[in-house]
Design a protein around this motif. Structure first.
Motif, PDB file in Angstrom:
ATOM      1  N   ALA A  81      20.517  -1.183  -0.587  1.00 41.71           N
ATOM      2  CA  ALA A  81      19.126  -1.446  -0.222  1.00 41.71           C
ATOM      3  C   ALA A  81      18.429  -0.158   0.173  1.00 41.71           C
ATOM      4  CB  ALA A  81      19.079  -2.454   0.924  1.00 41.71           C
ATOM      5  N   TRP A  82      17.102  -0.152   0.046  1.00 44.90           N
ATOM      6  CA  TRP A  82      16.303   1.005   0.435  1.00 44.90           C
ATOM      7  C   TRP A  82      14.927   0.551   0.878  1.00 44.90           C
ATOM      8  CZ3 TRP A  82      11.913   2.449  -2.540  1.00 44.90           C
ATOM      9  CH2 TRP A  82      11.765   1.769  -3.755  1.00 44.90           C
ATOM     10  N   GLN A  83      14.213   1.456   1.552  1.00 45.38           N
ATOM     11  CA  GLN A  83      12.865   1.195   2.035  1.00 45.38           C
ATOM     12  C   GLN A  83      11.907   2.216   1.440  1.00 45.38           C
ATOM     13  OE1 GLN A  83      12.003  -1.448   3.919  1.00 45.38           O
ATOM     14  NE2 GLN A  83      14.139  -2.123   3.846  1.00 45.38           N
ATOM     15  N   CYS A 103      10.912   5.047  -6.701  1.00 44.17           N
ATOM     16  CA  CYS A 103       9.521   4.613  -6.889  1.00 44.17           C
ATOM     17  C   CYS A 103       9.424   3.225  -7.525  1.00 44.17           C
ATOM     18  CB  CYS A 103       8.754   5.629  -7.737  1.00 44.17           C
ATOM     19  SG  CYS A 103       9.454   5.961  -9.371  1.00 44.17           S
ATOM     20  N   GLY A 104      10.515   2.470  -7.490  1.00 41.53           N
ATOM     21  CA  GLY A 104      10.492   1.119  -8.026  1.00 41.53           C
ATOM     22  C   GLY A 104      10.199   0.095  -6.941  1.00 41.53           C
ATOM     23  N   ASP A 105      10.797  -1.070  -7.094  1.00 41.56           N
ATOM     24  CA  ASP A 105      10.591  -2.184  -6.169  1.00 41.56           C
ATOM     25  C   ASP A 105      11.819  -2.316  -5.269  1.00 41.56           C
ATOM     26  OD1 ASP A 105      10.145  -4.537  -4.843  1.00 41.56           O
ATOM     27  OD2 ASP A 105       9.948  -5.781  -6.638  1.00 41.56           O
ATOM     28  N   PRO A 106      11.690  -2.145  -3.939  1.00 39.51           N
ATOM     29  CA  PRO A 106      12.859  -2.293  -3.058  1.00 39.51           C
ATOM     30  C   PRO A 106      13.532  -3.649  -3.159  1.00 39.51           C
ATOM     31  CG  PRO A 106      11.041  -1.259  -1.883  1.00 39.51           C
ATOM     32  CD  PRO A 106      10.490  -1.746  -3.191  1.00 39.51           C
ATOM     33  N   ALA A 107      12.796  -4.680  -3.593  1.00 39.86           N
ATOM     34  CA  ALA A 107      13.377  -6.019  -3.714  1.00 39.86           C
ATOM     35  C   ALA A 107      14.283  -6.144  -4.935  1.00 39.86           C
ATOM     36  CB  ALA A 107      12.275  -7.072  -3.781  1.00 39.86           C
ATOM     37  N   ASP A 108      14.180  -5.215  -5.885  1.00 39.86           N
ATOM     38  CA  ASP A 108      15.009  -5.236  -7.091  1.00 39.86           C
ATOM     39  C   ASP A 108      16.304  -4.493  -6.805  1.00 39.86           C
ATOM     40  OD1 ASP A 108      16.177  -5.182  -9.570  1.00 39.86           O
ATOM     41  OD2 ASP A 108      14.623  -3.954 -10.529  1.00 39.86           O
ATOM     42  N   ARG A 109      17.350  -5.228  -6.395  1.00 42.67           N
ATOM     43  CA  ARG A 109      18.633  -4.608  -6.075  1.00 42.67           C
ATOM     44  C   ARG A 109      19.451  -4.310  -7.319  1.00 42.67           C
ATOM     45  NH1 ARG A 109      20.521  -5.708  -0.969  1.00 42.67           N
ATOM     46  NH2 ARG A 109      22.232  -4.303  -1.555  1.00 42.67           N
ATOM     47  N   GLY A 161      -0.362  14.351  -7.955  1.00 42.85           N
ATOM     48  CA  GLY A 161       0.485  14.403  -9.142  1.00 42.85           C
ATOM     49  C   GLY A 161       1.722  13.544  -9.012  1.00 42.85           C
ATOM     50  N   ILE A 162       2.904  14.170  -9.173  1.00 45.07           N
ATOM     51  CA  ILE A 162       4.175  13.455  -9.101  1.00 45.07           C
ATOM     52  C   ILE A 162       4.457  12.962  -7.678  1.00 45.07           C
ATOM     53  CG2 ILE A 162       5.603  15.479  -8.605  1.00 45.07           C
ATOM     54  CD1 ILE A 162       6.452  12.615 -11.057  1.00 45.07           C
ATOM     55  N   GLY A 163       3.636  13.410  -6.707  1.00 43.46           N
ATOM     56  CA  GLY A 163       3.763  12.915  -5.335  1.00 43.46           C
ATOM     57  C   GLY A 163       3.462  11.438  -5.187  1.00 43.46           C
ATOM     58  N   ILE A 164       3.021  10.795  -6.262  1.00 49.22           N
ATOM     59  CA  ILE A 164       2.804   9.347  -6.227  1.00 49.22           C
ATOM     60  C   ILE A 164       4.122   8.587  -6.107  1.00 49.22           C
ATOM     61  CG2 ILE A 164       2.908   9.057  -8.736  1.00 49.22           C
ATOM     62  CD1 ILE A 164       0.515   7.222  -6.321  1.00 49.22           C
ATOM     63  N   THR A 165       5.252   9.236  -6.413  1.00 48.79           N
ATOM     64  CA  THR A 165       6.522   8.494  -6.468  1.00 48.79           C
ATOM     65  C   THR A 165       6.927   7.861  -5.138  1.00 48.79           C
ATOM     66  OG1 THR A 165       7.704  10.615  -6.334  1.00 48.79           O
ATOM     67  CG2 THR A 165       7.437   9.634  -8.516  1.00 48.79           C
ATOM     68  N   PRO A 166       6.910   8.571  -3.997  1.00 48.76           N
ATOM     69  CA  PRO A 166       7.239   7.852  -2.763  1.00 48.76           C
ATOM     70  C   PRO A 166       6.095   7.000  -2.247  1.00 48.76           C
ATOM     71  CG  PRO A 166       6.737  10.122  -2.246  1.00 48.76           C
ATOM     72  CD  PRO A 166       6.712  10.017  -3.750  1.00 48.76           C
ATOM     73  N   ILE A 167       4.863   7.328  -2.669  1.00 45.60           N
ATOM     74  CA  ILE A 167       3.687   6.629  -2.163  1.00 45.60           C
ATOM     75  C   ILE A 167       3.537   5.243  -2.780  1.00 45.60           C
ATOM     76  CG2 ILE A 167       1.168   6.693  -2.127  1.00 45.60           C
ATOM     77  CD1 ILE A 167       2.422   8.617  -0.131  1.00 45.60           C
ATOM     78  N   LEU A 168       3.870   5.098  -4.062  1.00 40.74           N
ATOM     79  CA  LEU A 168       3.640   3.834  -4.763  1.00 40.74           C
ATOM     80  C   LEU A 168       4.329   2.647  -4.095  1.00 40.74           C
ATOM     81  CD1 LEU A 168       2.235   2.501  -7.118  1.00 40.74           C
ATOM     82  CD2 LEU A 168       4.120   3.199  -8.608  1.00 40.74           C
ATOM     83  N   PRO A 169       5.609   2.736  -3.706  1.00 40.85           N
ATOM     84  CA  PRO A 169       6.212   1.594  -2.997  1.00 40.85           C
ATOM     85  C   PRO A 169       5.562   1.331  -1.638  1.00 40.85           C
ATOM     86  CG  PRO A 169       7.908   3.060  -3.874  1.00 40.85           C
ATOM     87  CD  PRO A 169       6.606   3.779  -4.002  1.00 40.85           C
ATOM     88  N   MET A 170       5.045   2.381  -0.993  1.00 34.62           N
ATOM     89  CA  MET A 170       4.356   2.190   0.279  1.00 34.62           C
ATOM     90  C   MET A 170       3.074   1.388   0.093  1.00 34.62           C
ATOM     91  SD  MET A 170       4.692   5.913   2.125  1.00 34.62           S
ATOM     92  CE  MET A 170       6.289   6.662   2.500  1.00 34.62           C
ATOM     93  N   ARG A 172       2.389  -0.770  -2.258  1.00 36.97           N
ATOM     94  CA  ARG A 172       2.726  -2.170  -2.528  1.00 36.97           C
ATOM     95  C   ARG A 172       3.137  -2.894  -1.252  1.00 36.97           C
ATOM     96  NH1 ARG A 172       5.807  -0.353  -7.692  1.00 36.97           N
ATOM     97  NH2 ARG A 172       4.270  -0.666  -9.339  1.00 36.97           N
ATOM     98  N   ALA A 173       3.899  -2.193  -0.388  1.00 35.46           N
ATOM     99  CA  ALA A 173       4.321  -2.812   0.866  1.00 35.46           C
ATOM    100  C   ALA A 173       3.129  -3.084   1.772  1.00 35.46           C
ATOM    101  CB  ALA A 173       5.334  -1.913   1.569  1.00 35.46           C
ATOM    102  N   ALA A 174       2.192  -2.137   1.838  1.00 38.93           N
ATOM    103  CA  ALA A 174       0.996  -2.331   2.662  1.00 38.93           C
ATOM    104  C   ALA A 174       0.169  -3.504   2.151  1.00 38.93           C
ATOM    105  CB  ALA A 174       0.161  -1.053   2.675  1.00 38.93           C
ATOM    106  N   ALA A 175       0.018  -3.600   0.826  1.00 39.13           N
ATOM    107  CA  ALA A 175      -0.734  -4.709   0.244  1.00 39.13           C
ATOM    108  C   ALA A 175      -0.052  -6.044   0.539  1.00 39.13           C
ATOM    109  CB  ALA A 175      -0.884  -4.501  -1.260  1.00 39.13           C
TER     110      ALA A 175
END
Length: 357
Positions: A81-83, A103-109, A161-170, A172-175
Protein backbone atom coordinates in the motif's frame (compact mmCIF):
# COMPACT_ATOMS: atom_id res chain seq x y z
CA UNK A 1 6.07 -30.61 38.65
CA UNK A 2 8.74 -28.15 37.62
CA UNK A 3 9.10 -25.66 34.78
CA UNK A 4 12.05 -24.86 32.54
CA UNK A 5 13.94 -23.03 35.28
CA UNK A 6 13.45 -25.79 37.90
CA UNK A 7 10.66 -23.85 39.65
CA UNK A 8 7.26 -25.34 40.60
CA UNK A 9 4.59 -24.63 38.01
CA UNK A 10 2.19 -23.47 40.73
CA UNK A 11 2.73 -22.78 44.42
CA UNK A 12 -0.74 -24.22 45.11
CA UNK A 13 -0.54 -27.35 42.98
CA UNK A 14 -2.71 -26.01 40.19
CA UNK A 15 -2.00 -26.98 36.57
CA UNK A 16 -1.65 -23.32 35.48
CA UNK A 17 1.06 -21.15 37.05
CA UNK A 18 -0.30 -18.41 39.27
CA UNK A 19 0.42 -14.73 38.66
CA UNK A 20 3.30 -14.53 41.14
CA UNK A 21 5.13 -17.38 39.40
CA UNK A 22 4.63 -15.82 36.00
CA UNK A 23 6.15 -12.57 37.28
CA UNK A 24 9.05 -14.46 38.88
CA UNK A 25 9.78 -16.35 35.67
CA UNK A 26 9.69 -13.11 33.68
CA UNK A 27 12.19 -11.53 36.06
CA UNK A 28 14.53 -14.52 35.89
CA UNK A 29 14.21 -14.63 32.11
CA UNK A 30 14.96 -10.91 31.91
CA UNK A 31 18.04 -11.32 34.09
CA UNK A 32 19.24 -14.14 31.84
CA UNK A 33 18.69 -11.98 28.72
CA UNK A 34 20.68 -9.09 30.24
CA UNK A 35 23.53 -11.48 31.15
CA UNK A 36 23.61 -12.85 27.61
CA UNK A 37 23.45 -9.34 26.12
CA UNK A 38 26.38 -8.14 28.22
CA UNK A 39 28.35 -11.19 27.21
CA UNK A 40 27.76 -10.32 23.57
CA UNK A 41 25.58 -13.38 22.89
CA UNK A 42 22.78 -11.67 20.97
CA UNK A 43 20.25 -13.60 18.97
CA UNK A 44 21.10 -13.54 15.25
CA UNK A 45 19.17 -11.01 13.19
CA UNK A 46 17.30 -12.45 10.25
CA UNK A 47 17.98 -10.38 7.11
CA UNK A 48 14.90 -8.74 5.58
CA UNK A 49 14.60 -8.78 1.80
CA UNK A 50 13.20 -5.37 0.92
CA UNK A 51 13.41 -5.89 -2.85
CA UNK A 52 10.15 -6.15 -4.77
CA UNK A 53 10.27 -7.81 -8.20
CA UNK A 54 7.86 -6.31 -10.72
CA UNK A 55 7.13 -6.66 -14.42
CA UNK A 56 6.42 -3.88 -16.86
CA UNK A 57 2.79 -4.30 -17.90
CA UNK A 58 2.44 -1.30 -20.19
CA UNK A 59 4.56 1.54 -21.59
CA UNK A 60 2.56 4.55 -22.77
CA UNK A 61 3.62 7.96 -24.03
CA UNK A 62 1.82 10.63 -21.99
CA UNK A 63 3.64 13.74 -23.32
CA UNK A 64 6.57 14.64 -25.53
CA UNK A 65 9.57 12.69 -24.15
CA UNK A 66 7.51 11.35 -21.22
CA UNK A 67 6.43 7.72 -20.81
CA UNK A 68 4.24 6.20 -18.11
CA UNK A 69 5.00 2.65 -16.97
CA UNK A 70 2.36 0.38 -15.48
CA UNK A 71 3.96 -2.20 -13.18
CA UNK A 72 2.67 -5.37 -11.52
CA UNK A 73 4.14 -7.81 -9.02
CA UNK A 74 6.22 -10.48 -10.77
CA UNK A 75 4.73 -13.20 -8.59
CA UNK A 76 1.18 -11.89 -8.77
CA UNK A 77 -0.82 -10.68 -5.81
CA UNK A 78 -1.22 -7.22 -4.29
CA UNK A 79 1.54 -4.64 -4.15
CA UNK A 80 2.39 -2.80 -0.90
CA UNK A 81 0.00 0.00 0.00
CA UNK A 82 1.00 3.63 -0.50
CA UNK A 83 -0.30 7.15 0.04
CA UNK A 84 -0.18 10.23 -2.24
CA UNK A 85 3.31 11.70 -2.34
CA UNK A 86 5.05 8.31 -2.09
CA UNK A 87 7.90 7.20 -4.33
CA UNK A 88 9.75 4.00 -5.14
CA UNK A 89 13.41 3.36 -5.81
CA UNK A 90 13.70 1.60 -9.17
CA UNK A 91 16.67 -0.69 -9.76
CA UNK A 92 17.13 -0.77 -13.54
CA UNK A 93 18.63 -3.69 -15.48
CA UNK A 94 21.93 -1.77 -15.83
CA UNK A 95 22.26 -1.52 -12.05
CA UNK A 96 21.33 2.16 -11.96
CA UNK A 97 19.04 3.16 -9.12
CA UNK A 98 16.53 5.93 -9.73
CA UNK A 99 13.65 7.35 -7.73
CA UNK A 100 10.20 8.00 -9.17
CA UNK A 101 6.92 9.20 -7.66
CA UNK A 102 3.91 6.91 -7.77
CA UNK A 103 1.25 8.65 -9.85
CA UNK A 104 -1.49 6.04 -10.17
CA UNK A 105 -4.41 5.18 -7.90
CA UNK A 106 -3.50 4.16 -4.30
CA UNK A 107 -6.64 1.99 -4.25
CA UNK A 108 -5.27 -0.14 -7.12
CA UNK A 109 -3.13 -2.68 -5.25
CA UNK A 110 -2.57 -4.66 -8.43
CA UNK A 111 -0.50 -2.01 -10.21
CA UNK A 112 1.88 0.88 -9.70
CA UNK A 113 2.36 3.69 -12.19
CA UNK A 114 5.39 5.90 -12.66
CA UNK A 115 6.15 8.50 -15.33
CA UNK A 116 9.62 9.46 -16.55
CA UNK A 117 10.83 12.31 -18.74
CA UNK A 118 13.77 11.51 -21.02
CA UNK A 119 16.78 13.69 -20.14
CA UNK A 120 19.32 13.79 -22.93
CA UNK A 121 22.00 15.24 -20.66
CA UNK A 122 21.15 13.17 -17.57
CA UNK A 123 22.92 10.20 -16.04
CA UNK A 124 21.35 7.64 -18.39
CA UNK A 125 18.57 6.38 -16.13
CA UNK A 126 15.72 8.13 -17.94
CA UNK A 127 16.97 6.95 -21.34
CA UNK A 128 17.10 3.39 -20.01
CA UNK A 129 13.52 3.63 -18.74
CA UNK A 130 12.39 4.84 -22.17
CA UNK A 131 13.89 1.68 -23.66
CA UNK A 132 11.89 -0.67 -21.42
CA UNK A 133 9.17 -2.85 -22.93
CA UNK A 134 6.23 -4.88 -21.57
CA UNK A 135 7.51 -8.01 -19.86
CA UNK A 136 10.79 -6.46 -18.71
CA UNK A 137 11.66 -7.16 -15.08
CA UNK A 138 12.56 -4.48 -12.54
CA UNK A 139 13.30 -4.38 -8.83
CA UNK A 140 11.64 -1.82 -6.58
CA UNK A 141 12.36 -0.68 -3.05
CA UNK A 142 9.69 1.12 -1.11
CA UNK A 143 7.23 2.70 -1.31
CA UNK A 144 8.47 5.48 0.97
CA UNK A 145 6.99 8.91 1.49
CA UNK A 146 9.13 12.03 1.85
CA UNK A 147 6.29 14.27 0.59
CA UNK A 148 3.34 13.31 2.83
CA UNK A 149 -0.13 14.61 2.06
CA UNK A 150 -1.95 15.93 5.13
CA UNK A 151 -5.67 16.45 5.56
CA UNK A 152 -6.84 20.05 5.13
CA UNK A 153 -10.00 21.92 4.14
CA UNK A 154 -8.41 23.87 1.26
CA UNK A 155 -5.50 23.18 -1.08
CA UNK A 156 -3.47 24.80 -3.83
CA UNK A 157 -1.52 22.30 -5.96
CA UNK A 158 1.36 23.62 -8.07
CA UNK A 159 3.08 21.29 -10.55
CA UNK A 160 5.89 22.10 -12.94
CA UNK A 161 6.16 19.69 -15.89
CA UNK A 162 6.90 16.15 -14.69
CA UNK A 163 6.27 17.46 -11.15
CA UNK A 164 2.63 16.55 -11.75
CA UNK A 165 3.46 12.93 -10.83
CA UNK A 166 3.23 13.21 -7.02
CA UNK A 167 0.60 15.95 -7.26
CA UNK A 168 -1.96 14.04 -9.34
CA UNK A 169 -2.86 11.47 -6.64
CA UNK A 170 -3.09 14.32 -4.12
CA UNK A 171 -5.59 16.17 -6.30
CA UNK A 172 -7.75 13.07 -6.62
CA UNK A 173 -7.61 12.50 -2.86
CA UNK A 174 -8.59 16.11 -2.14
CA UNK A 175 -11.51 15.87 -4.57
CA UNK A 176 -12.67 12.60 -2.99
CA UNK A 177 -12.64 14.23 0.46
CA UNK A 178 -14.77 17.12 -0.78
CA UNK A 179 -12.04 19.67 -0.05
CA UNK A 180 -11.81 23.05 -1.76
CA UNK A 181 -8.84 22.77 -4.15
CA UNK A 182 -7.15 24.37 -7.13
CA UNK A 183 -4.44 23.00 -9.44
CA UNK A 184 -1.95 24.95 -11.56
CA UNK A 185 0.14 22.90 -14.00
CA UNK A 186 2.98 24.74 -15.73
CA UNK A 187 5.46 23.64 -18.38
CA UNK A 188 7.46 24.82 -21.36
CA UNK A 189 4.84 23.79 -23.92
CA UNK A 190 1.43 22.19 -23.78
CA UNK A 191 2.82 19.11 -25.59
CA UNK A 192 5.51 18.63 -22.93
CA UNK A 193 3.07 18.51 -20.00
CA UNK A 194 2.12 14.95 -18.93
CA UNK A 195 -1.36 13.54 -18.30
CA UNK A 196 -3.24 16.26 -20.19
CA UNK A 197 -6.15 13.90 -20.88
CA UNK A 198 -6.51 12.95 -17.20
CA UNK A 199 -6.32 16.57 -16.08
CA UNK A 200 -9.01 17.48 -18.61
CA UNK A 201 -11.38 15.06 -16.85
CA UNK A 202 -11.00 16.94 -13.56
CA UNK A 203 -13.18 19.91 -12.64
CA UNK A 204 -12.27 22.55 -15.29
CA UNK A 205 -13.18 25.35 -12.90
CA UNK A 206 -10.42 24.22 -10.55
CA UNK A 207 -7.61 23.44 -13.03
CA UNK A 208 -5.39 25.98 -14.82
CA UNK A 209 -2.98 24.73 -17.48
CA UNK A 210 -0.26 27.32 -18.06
CA UNK A 211 2.36 26.58 -20.77
CA UNK A 212 5.19 29.14 -20.90
CA UNK A 213 4.96 29.40 -24.70
CA UNK A 214 1.37 30.63 -24.47
CA UNK A 215 2.13 33.28 -21.84
CA UNK A 216 5.57 34.43 -23.00
CA UNK A 217 7.43 33.85 -19.72
CA UNK A 218 7.41 31.35 -16.85
CA UNK A 219 4.94 32.11 -14.08
CA UNK A 220 6.16 34.01 -11.03
CA UNK A 221 5.52 32.71 -7.55
CA UNK A 222 2.97 35.46 -6.94
CA UNK A 223 1.08 34.56 -10.11
CA UNK A 224 0.86 30.91 -9.08
CA UNK A 225 -0.23 31.74 -5.54
CA UNK A 226 -3.06 33.98 -6.78
CA UNK A 227 -5.11 30.83 -7.43
CA UNK A 228 -5.08 29.66 -3.81
CA UNK A 229 -8.28 29.42 -1.80
CA UNK A 230 -8.00 31.51 1.38
CA UNK A 231 -5.76 29.80 3.93
CA UNK A 232 -5.00 26.87 1.61
CA UNK A 233 -2.21 24.37 2.22
CA UNK A 234 0.16 24.65 -0.75
CA UNK A 235 1.73 21.52 -2.31
CA UNK A 236 4.37 22.27 -4.92
CA UNK A 237 6.60 20.00 -7.03
CA UNK A 238 8.72 21.26 -9.88
CA UNK A 239 12.06 22.76 -10.90
CA UNK A 240 14.14 24.78 -8.46
CA UNK A 241 13.31 28.22 -9.98
CA UNK A 242 9.58 27.54 -9.64
CA UNK A 243 9.87 26.45 -6.01
CA UNK A 244 12.18 29.37 -5.22
CA UNK A 245 9.68 31.85 -6.69
CA UNK A 246 6.84 30.39 -4.64
CA UNK A 247 8.91 30.51 -1.45
CA UNK A 248 9.91 34.13 -2.05
CA UNK A 249 6.34 35.30 -2.69
CA UNK A 250 4.67 33.12 -0.06
CA UNK A 251 4.68 35.73 2.78
CA UNK A 252 2.47 38.06 0.72
CA UNK A 253 -0.14 35.40 -0.09
CA UNK A 254 -3.23 34.40 1.86
CA UNK A 255 -2.18 30.78 2.28
CA UNK A 256 -1.16 28.36 4.99
CA UNK A 257 1.83 26.03 5.05
CA UNK A 258 3.97 25.29 1.99
CA UNK A 259 4.98 21.69 1.26
CA UNK A 260 7.33 21.11 -1.66
CA UNK A 261 9.43 18.47 -3.37
CA UNK A 262 12.18 19.03 -5.93
CA UNK A 263 12.88 16.67 -8.80
CA UNK A 264 16.39 18.02 -9.31
CA UNK A 265 19.38 18.41 -7.05
CA UNK A 266 18.81 21.23 -4.54
CA UNK A 267 21.33 24.06 -4.36
CA UNK A 268 24.02 23.80 -1.71
CA UNK A 269 23.61 26.48 0.98
CA UNK A 270 25.90 27.30 3.87
CA UNK A 271 28.62 25.08 2.49
CA UNK A 272 32.40 25.39 2.74
CA UNK A 273 34.99 23.86 0.44
CA UNK A 274 36.61 20.64 1.65
CA UNK A 275 38.87 17.85 0.48
CA UNK A 276 37.88 14.24 -0.19
CA UNK A 277 40.26 11.31 -0.45
CA UNK A 278 38.90 8.18 -2.14
CA UNK A 279 40.92 5.47 -0.40
CA UNK A 280 40.34 2.52 -2.75
CA UNK A 281 40.67 4.59 -5.92
CA UNK A 282 43.69 6.60 -4.79
CA UNK A 283 42.03 9.87 -5.84
CA UNK A 284 42.13 13.22 -4.06
CA UNK A 285 39.37 15.71 -4.86
CA UNK A 286 38.34 19.20 -3.84
CA UNK A 287 34.63 19.88 -3.28
CA UNK A 288 33.72 23.56 -3.83
CA UNK A 289 31.47 25.38 -1.38
CA UNK A 290 28.53 25.38 -3.82
CA UNK A 291 28.69 21.73 -4.94
CA UNK A 292 27.95 18.37 -3.33
CA UNK A 293 30.55 15.69 -2.77
CA UNK A 294 28.42 13.35 -4.88
CA UNK A 295 28.54 15.56 -7.96
CA UNK A 296 32.33 15.99 -7.71
CA UNK A 297 33.00 12.29 -7.04
CA UNK A 298 30.82 11.15 -9.95
CA UNK A 299 32.96 13.13 -12.37
CA UNK A 300 35.75 10.65 -11.61
CA UNK A 301 33.65 7.63 -10.57
CA UNK A 302 30.41 7.79 -12.63
CA UNK A 303 29.36 4.36 -11.36
CA UNK A 304 28.73 5.66 -7.83
CA UNK A 305 25.05 5.04 -7.10
CA UNK A 306 22.63 7.81 -6.18
CA UNK A 307 18.91 8.48 -6.28
CA UNK A 308 17.14 11.34 -4.45
CA UNK A 309 20.15 13.70 -4.03
CA UNK A 310 18.32 15.20 -1.06
CA UNK A 311 19.55 13.02 1.79
CA UNK A 312 16.60 10.77 2.50
CA UNK A 313 16.82 7.64 0.32
CA UNK A 314 20.12 6.16 1.55
CA UNK A 315 21.42 5.11 -1.89
CA UNK A 316 24.66 7.12 -1.79
CA UNK A 317 25.79 6.26 1.73
CA UNK A 318 29.55 5.72 1.97
CA UNK A 319 31.76 4.47 4.80
CA UNK A 320 33.92 7.18 6.35
CA UNK A 321 37.46 6.03 7.15
CA UNK A 322 38.61 9.26 8.78
CA UNK A 323 37.55 12.86 9.20
CA UNK A 324 34.70 14.67 10.93
CA UNK A 325 31.39 14.88 9.06
CA UNK A 326 28.72 17.58 9.02
CA UNK A 327 25.67 15.37 8.59
CA UNK A 328 22.76 16.87 6.63
CA UNK A 329 20.83 13.70 5.78
CA UNK A 330 17.42 12.56 7.02
CA UNK A 331 17.95 8.80 7.06
CA UNK A 332 21.04 7.69 9.00
CA UNK A 333 20.81 6.83 12.69
CA UNK A 334 23.23 8.33 15.21
CA UNK A 335 25.06 5.01 15.30
CA UNK A 336 25.32 4.86 11.50
CA UNK A 337 26.59 8.43 11.39
CA UNK A 338 29.64 7.37 13.37
CA UNK A 339 30.80 5.34 10.35
CA UNK A 340 28.92 6.59 7.26
CA UNK A 341 27.85 9.72 5.42
CA UNK A 342 25.42 10.57 2.65
CA UNK A 343 27.63 12.19 0.03
CA UNK A 344 24.71 13.88 -1.75
CA UNK A 345 24.18 16.38 1.09
CA UNK A 346 26.64 15.86 3.96
CA UNK A 347 29.99 17.63 4.07
CA UNK A 348 33.24 17.68 5.99
CA UNK A 349 33.19 19.49 9.32
CA UNK A 350 36.98 19.54 9.57
CA UNK A 351 38.09 20.35 6.04
CA UNK A 352 38.79 16.80 4.83
CA UNK A 353 37.29 13.31 4.85
CA UNK A 354 38.64 9.97 3.71
CA UNK A 355 36.03 7.68 2.14
CA UNK A 356 35.88 3.99 1.31
CA UNK A 357 35.57 4.50 -2.44
Amino acid sequence: MTGKLGLPADLYGRRRADRSMRVLRALIGGTEWIRNYRAGRRHPVTPVDRDLAVLVDEVREVAADVVALRLRAAGGGPLPAWQPGAHVDVLLPSGRMRQYSLCGDPADRGHYRIAVRRLADGGGGSREVHGLRPGDRLTLRGPRNAFPFATAERYLFLAGGIGITPILPMVRAAAARGADWRLVHTGRTRESMPFAAELARLDPQRVWIRPDTEYGIPASGAELLEHAPSGASVYCCGPVPMITGVRIDLPGADVGALHFERFSEPPVTGGAAFGVQLARSGIDLQVPADRSALSVIRERLPQVAYSCRQGFCGTCRVRVLSGEVEHRDHVLTDEEREQEMMICVSRSAGGRVRLDL
